[in-house]
Design a protein around this motif. Structure first.
Motif, PDB file in Angstrom:
ATOM      1  N   GLY A 150       0.815  -1.212   0.000  1.00 24.40           N
ATOM      2  CA  GLY A 150       0.000   0.000   0.000  1.00 24.40           C
ATOM      3  C   GLY A 150       0.848   1.261   0.000  1.00 24.40           C
ATOM      4  N   VAL A 151       1.884   1.288   0.833  1.00 23.47           N
ATOM      5  CA  VAL A 151       2.749   2.472   0.940  1.00 23.47           C
ATOM      6  C   VAL A 151       3.483   2.735  -0.370  1.00 23.47           C
ATOM      7  CG1 VAL A 151       4.818   3.394   2.070  1.00 23.47           C
ATOM      8  CG2 VAL A 151       3.032   2.309   3.441  1.00 23.47           C
ATOM      9  N   PHE A 155       3.285   6.044  -2.931  1.00 21.24           N
ATOM     10  CA  PHE A 155       4.412   6.882  -3.357  1.00 21.24           C
ATOM     11  C   PHE A 155       4.589   6.869  -4.871  1.00 21.24           C
ATOM     12  CE2 PHE A 155       5.854   6.564   1.124  1.00 21.24           C
ATOM     13  CZ  PHE A 155       6.050   7.920   1.351  1.00 21.24           C
ATOM     14  N   GLN A 156       4.357   5.719  -5.501  1.00 20.62           N
ATOM     15  CA  GLN A 156       4.476   5.678  -6.957  1.00 20.62           C
ATOM     16  C   GLN A 156       3.381   6.522  -7.610  1.00 20.62           C
ATOM     17  OE1 GLN A 156       4.396   1.780  -8.749  1.00 20.62           O
ATOM     18  NE2 GLN A 156       5.328   2.523 -10.629  1.00 20.62           N
ATOM     19  N   PRO A 176      -4.177   2.761  -2.670  1.00 18.36           N
ATOM     20  CA  PRO A 176      -3.217   2.071  -1.795  1.00 18.36           C
ATOM     21  C   PRO A 176      -3.894   1.240  -0.711  1.00 18.36           C
ATOM     22  CG  PRO A 176      -2.494   4.320  -2.179  1.00 18.36           C
ATOM     23  CD  PRO A 176      -3.878   4.209  -2.742  1.00 18.36           C
ATOM     24  N   VAL A 177      -5.006   1.736  -0.170  1.00 20.64           N
ATOM     25  CA  VAL A 177      -5.741   0.980   0.852  1.00 20.64           C
ATOM     26  C   VAL A 177      -6.306  -0.300   0.243  1.00 20.64           C
ATOM     27  CG1 VAL A 177      -7.718   1.011   2.427  1.00 20.64           C
ATOM     28  CG2 VAL A 177      -6.312   3.065   2.155  1.00 20.64           C
ATOM     29  N   GLY A 201       9.451   0.420  -9.969  1.00 17.06           N
ATOM     30  CA  GLY A 201       8.686   1.445 -10.682  1.00 17.06           C
ATOM     31  C   GLY A 201       8.974   2.843 -10.155  1.00 17.06           C
ATOM     32  N   ILE A 202       9.121   2.980  -8.842  1.00 13.61           N
ATOM     33  CA  ILE A 202       9.435   4.280  -8.233  1.00 13.61           C
ATOM     34  C   ILE A 202      10.795   4.769  -8.707  1.00 13.61           C
ATOM     35  CG2 ILE A 202      10.034   5.394  -6.041  1.00 13.61           C
ATOM     36  CD1 ILE A 202       7.823   3.650  -4.751  1.00 13.61           C
TER      37      ILE A 202
END
Length: 222
Positions: A150-151, A155-156, A176-177, A201-202
């Motif tokens: 989720g986190v 961010f992505q 994300p949830v 990916g980030i």
């Protein structure tokens, strides 16, 4: 159905092969094999994800102009508003649907990995653990991987989402949830795949954003 079963069998074979590869370098572990599998898939999808990331970033940069068009035509002519927005995207070589293609391509991979892990024929079940997870075919008992899924999804998404658009802002916080919840109901190996996929990916998005910023500055100075 036969094609999907072939994909599942191919996924199983590849995971076992990567596991044997980890064993050949002295660290036999299926968790590491899943990480290697994720990197391989991410590299194979790079042309699509690269196009997706650039398109989403370009849409974010065009958002102020889109908002101007919406404010001008929203209460006057909805059809005209949509035409002008699409014309704006066309002039800037942006495809709003580009973000869907990598996800559509990845869905069979996710389902195949899920099916493969559900009844995985481990060559050595003692190596089916990963740090705190005792068995990658079972759920993460501490919900750590789902939270990380989720986190990292947040961010992505944050890197390509404009908070000025209410719809995108809602998706930024709800998706994300949803991903965390889904990751908590599937084998931990699949959650690990998603976390690594997001992290790669980030990193890719960071360099693409940097590249696009340089191109934008060069265009402004020319």
């Amino acid at each position: 159905m036969e094609i999907f079963n072939a994909i599942v069998d191919g996924m199983t074979w590849l995971l076992n092969w990567l596991y044997q590869l980890t064993g050949s370098v002295g660290v036999p572990n299926y968790g590491i094999a899943i990480i290697l599998l994720t990197v391989i898939i991410k590299m194979a999808l790079y042309p699509l994800t690269n196009k997706q990331m650039k398109s989403m970033l370009a849409m974010q940069q065009l958002q102020p102009k889109v908002k101007e068009i919406q404010e001008k035509w929203k209460n006057k002519d909805q059809q005209k508003m949509q035409q002008m927005i699409m014309e704006l995207y066309k002039q800037n070589n942006v495809n709003p649907a580009a973000g869907c293609l990598p996800l559509l391509v990845q869905m069979p991979i996710l389902f195949a990995l899920y099916r493969s892990l559900f009844n995985f024929p481990y060559l050595n079940e003692a190596h089916a653990s990963f740090i705190w997870v005792q068995n990658l075919s079972a759920r993460d008992p501490y919900f750590i991987l789902p939270v990380l899924a989720g986190v990292t999804t947040f961010f992505q998404s944050k890197m390509t989402t404009t908070t000025n658009d209410p719809t995108q802002r809602m998706m930024l916080y709800t998706m994300p949830v949803f991903i965390a919840w889904i990751s908590g109901t599937v084998p931990a190996g699949l959650a690990l795949y998603w976390v690594v996929f997001n992290i790669v990916g980030i990193i890719q998005q960071f360099f693409i954003n940097k590249q696009m910023l340089v191109v934008k500055k060069e265009a402004e100075n020319s």
